[in-house]
Design a protein around this motif. Structure first.
Motif, PDB file in Angstrom:
ATOM      1  N   ASP A 277       0.844  -1.197   0.000  1.00  0.00           N
ATOM      2  CA  ASP A 277       0.000   0.000   0.000  1.00  0.00           C
ATOM      3  C   ASP A 277       0.880   1.249   0.000  1.00  0.00           C
ATOM      4  N   LYS A 284       1.625   7.901   0.481  1.00  0.00           N
ATOM      5  CA  LYS A 284       2.032   7.943   1.889  1.00  0.00           C
ATOM      6  C   LYS A 284       3.419   8.561   2.011  1.00  0.00           C
ATOM      7  N   ASN A 327      -1.643  -1.307  -4.248  1.00  0.00           N
ATOM      8  CA  ASN A 327      -2.149   0.063  -4.365  1.00  0.00           C
ATOM      9  C   ASN A 327      -0.998   0.968  -4.784  1.00  0.00           C
ATOM     10  N   ASP A 359      -5.730   6.451  -0.619  1.00  0.00           N
ATOM     11  CA  ASP A 359      -5.126   5.637   0.437  1.00  0.00           C
ATOM     12  C   ASP A 359      -6.203   4.891   1.253  1.00  0.00           C
ATOM     13  N   ALA A 360      -7.450   5.213   1.026  1.00  0.00           N
ATOM     14  CA  ALA A 360      -8.533   4.457   1.684  1.00  0.00           C
ATOM     15  C   ALA A 360      -8.988   3.374   0.708  1.00  0.00           C
ATOM     16  N   GLU A 361      -8.028   2.502   0.366  1.00  0.00           N
ATOM     17  CA  GLU A 361      -8.266   1.485  -0.680  1.00  0.00           C
ATOM     18  C   GLU A 361      -8.829   0.180  -0.132  1.00  0.00           C
TER      19      GLU A 361
HETATM   20 MN    MN Z   1      -4.119   2.812   2.334  1.00  0.00          MN
END
Ligand code: MN
Ligand code: BES
Ligand code: ZN
Length: 513
Positions: A277, A284, A327, A359-361
Motif C-alpha cells: 500500500d 504515503k 495500491n 489511500d482508503a483502498e
Molecule cells: Mn491505504
C-alpha cells in the motif's frame, strides 16, 4: 522443531532444558508482602531442586519471569528453567501459552536443542496442552527468512510432559493446538514476505497450494473476473498496478455435504489482501512505508483460518474470499475525485463511490469482496483488514478493533476470543457516523474525514453486507509486533487466525448436513 506429547517422570528427562511453571501464592495486597512462588508440579525431585531458590525471594513468579538453574541436583536435565505464570488466580490457560513460548524463546539464542515443558498441574489438562502447543509453535517462528547468515538457532525438539495418568486427556488439546498454531504460522510466513516476492498473483498461488494440500476447493481469478462481476471498487484500486489483482475463493464443505439439501449456515471469511500500500496518488510519506507489505495481513488471517478449518473439520460450510491487489500511483491509477461503482448486488445496481483519498483502498476492495461473498450464499460474514491508522490511535497495539451489526453473532465471537486469548475491543457503529461518508455527487464517499476514522471505515463496509450478520476486524495495530516479547518474535503476529477458526466452530450444526 519437532513437537511431542509424553508422560514421563520429569526428574528422569535427559534434556538440555526442563521448564516448569510457577505461580505466586501471595494473596496479601500489602506493598512489602513477599511473593510466595510455588511450582505447579508434584514431582518431588523438582520441588527439592528448586526449594532453595524459591525460598530466597529472588524469583516472584511474575508472568513470563524466568529463573535458570544449571545442573539441578537430582535431575537428569542439564538445566531447569522456572517460568512464572503470575498470581495463582491469574494463572490462566493464556498464561500457559506464553510460558511455553517463553521457554522456547529462552532456548533459541542459547542453541539449546531439546526442551521439555512440564504441563502445569492443577490447571485443565486439555486446554493447557493446547495452549502450550500453540505457545511453543508460535514462539519458534522468527522473521529472518532472508538473512544470508541465518544460523540454525532452532530448537530441534520440544516435548510437552503431562503428569502421570493425564496423557489421554492432553492428547486432543495437543493436536488441536498444533493445528491452530501451524495455521497462524502459515499466515505469518505470508505476511513476512517482501512485496516484490508476494504479489497478488503469488498470494493466489500460495492459497491454491495450501487449499490443495488441505483438501479445500479453490478458485483464483484475476482482472477478467473482476470485469465479469463488475467489481468496479476492487478494480479502481487494482488498475494502478502492473501486477494483476487476485480474487481468491476457497471453500470448505463439511463431511456429508450435499448442496441440494444443506440448510445450515454458510460462514464467509473476507480478507483485505493489499500486498503493498503506497497510498496510490494520495501517496504515503516515505517514513515507514516499507511496513505496508503487511497490508495483506487480513487476507493471510483468513487463509490461515481456512488452513485450520480444513483440519478441524467443523460441521459447517465456510467460504473464504480474498481481494488482493497492489495500491500504486501510476498513469492508470485511480484518482481523488473519481467515481467508482461497486459490484451489483443481485438485481440492485452497485453503489457509486466518490474517491476522496486513494489511500482508503482497503474498504474498496472489501466492498466487492463482501458483496461477492453474499452472492456465493454466505449467511454470516467476518472480514479482517489492516484498515485504518485511526484504529491504531484508538486502541494502540493491545486490542484489535471489532465491529458488528448483530449482538448475538458478536457474543459468539467473544466466546471464541476468550478461548484463544487474543484481544479485541468492540467499537460502535451508528447512523451519525454514516452521515460522515455521504457524498454530494455519489451514493457514498470513501473517507469520512479525520475523526472516528475506524468507525467511518466500518460504516462504509456495512453498506455492502446489507442485513447479513457481520463482524469487521480492524487489525492495523495488531498484525505487526514492533518489539519482541519473551514469548514471541517481533514481526508478523498472525493475529485473528485462531479466533476466527474458533468462531467458525461455534456455527457447527449438530445434525449432519
Ligand atoms: Mn491505504
Ligand atoms: N493500510 C492502511 C492502514 C494502516 C495504517 C495499516 C497503519 C497499518 C498501519 C490503509 O489503507 C490506510 O491507508 N488508511 C488510511 C485511511 C484514510 C486515508 C482515510 C489511514 O488510516 O490513514
Ligand atoms: Zn491499506
Amino acid at each position: 522443531m519437532k513437537m511431542h506429547l509424553a508422560s514421563e517422570q520429569l526428574s528422569g528427562l535427559a534434556v538440555d532444558l526442563l521448564a516448569v511453571c510457577a505461580v505466586d501464592d501471595q494473596t496479601s495486597k500489602e506493598k512489602d508482602a513477599r511473593p510466595q512462588p510455588a511450582l505447579l508440579t508434584s514431582d518431588a525431585a523438582l520441588q527439592s531442586a528448586a526449594s532453595a531458590v524459591l525460598a530466597s525471594g529472588e524469583f516472584k513468579a511474575a508472568a513470563n519471569e524466568t529463573l535458570l538453574l544449571h545442573a539441578p541436583a537430582g535431575l537428569a536435565a542439564k538445566r531447569l528453567l522456572i517460568v512464572g505464570l503470575g498470581k495463582r488466580a491469574k494463572a490462566t490457560t493464556h498464561a500457559v501459552r506464553t510460558a511455553a513460548g517463553t521457554s522456547v524463546r529462552f532456548c533459541k539464542p542459547r542453541t539449546l536443542r531439546n526442551l521439555a515443558f512440564a504441563l502445569p498441574e492443577g490447571l485443565d489438562v486439555a486446554s493447557s496442552a493446547q495452549a502450550a502447543a500453540e505457545g511453543a509453535m508460535l514462539a519458534d517462528f522468527d522473521p529472518d527468512t532472508y538473512r544470508s547468515d541465518r544460523k540454525d538457532l532452532g530448537l530441534h525438539a520440544c516435548t510437552l510432559v503431562a503428569a502421570d495418568g493425564q496423557l489421554a486427556a492432553a492428547q486432543t488439546g495437543f493436536e488441536e493446538g498444533m493445528i491452530f498454531a501451524e495455521a497462524q504460522n502459515f499466515a505469518r510466513v505470508q505476511v513476512n514476505e517482501p512485496p516484490n516476492v508476494l504479489t497478488p498473483t503469488v498470494l493466489g498461488q500460495r492459497a491454491a497450494e495450501m487449499a490443495q494440500a488441505a483438501g479445500l476447493k479453490w478458485d483464483v481469478y484475476s482482472s477478467e473476473k473482476l470485469h465479469e462481476l463488475k467489481m468496479g471498487a476492487f478494480w479502481a484500486v487494482a488498475k494502478g498496478s502492473e501486477e494483476p489483482p487476485a480474487l481468491i475463493v476457497l471453500t470448505y464443505e463439511p463431511e456429508g455435504y450435499n448442496a441440494a439439501t444443506y440448510n445450515g449456515p454458510v460462514v464467509g471469511l473476507v480478507g483485505k489482501g493489499i500486498t503493498f500500500d503506497t497510498g496510490g496518488i494520495s501517496i504515503k510519506p516515505a517514513d515507514g512505508m516499507e511496513k505496508m507489505k503487511y497490508d495483506m495481513a487480513g487476507s493471510a488471517a483468513m487463509l490461515g483460518a481456512m488452513h485450520a478449518i480444513a483440519r478441524l473439520k467443523p460441521q459447517v460450510k465456510v467460504i473464504c474470499v480474498v481481494c488482493s491487489a497492489e495500491n500504486m500511483p501510476d498513469g492508470k491509477a485511480y484518482k481523488p475525485g473519481d467515481i467508482a461503482t461497486s459490484m451489483p448486488d443481485g438485481a440492485k445496481p452497485g453503489k457509486s463511490i466518490e474517491i476522496i483519498n486513494t489511500d482508503a483502498e482497503g474498504r474498496l476492495v472489501l466492498a466487492d469482496g463482501l458483496t461477492y461473498a453474499r452472492q456465493l450464499g454466505c449467511t454470516h460474514l467476518i472480514d479482517a483488514a489492516t484498515l485504518t491508522g485511526a484504529c491504531v490511535v484508538a486502541l494502540g497495539m493491545v486490542n484489535a478493533g471489532a465491529f458488528s451489526n448483530d449482538d448475538a453473532t458478536f457474543r459468539q465471537f467473544e466466546s471464541a476470543y476468550e478461548i484463544t486469548g487474543e484481544k479485541f475491543w468492540r467499537l460502535p457503529l451508528g447512523d451519525e457516523y454514516f452521515d460522515l461518508i455521504r457524498s454530494d455527487i455519489a451514493d457514498i464517499k470513501n473517507t469520512g474525514g479525520r475523526w472516528g476514522g475506524a468507525v467511518t471505515a466500518a460504516e462504509f463496509l456495512k453498506v455492502f453486507v446489507a442485513d447479513t450478520p457481520w463482524i469487521h476486524l480492524d487489525i492495523a495495530g495488531m498484525a505487526w509486533i514492533e518489539d519482541s516479547r519473551p514469548y514471541i518474535a517481533k514481526g508478523p503476529s498472525g493475529v485473528a487466525v485462531r479466533t476466527i477458526a474458533e468462531w467458525v466452530r461455534t456455527f457447527e450444526t449438530t445434525t449432519k448436513p
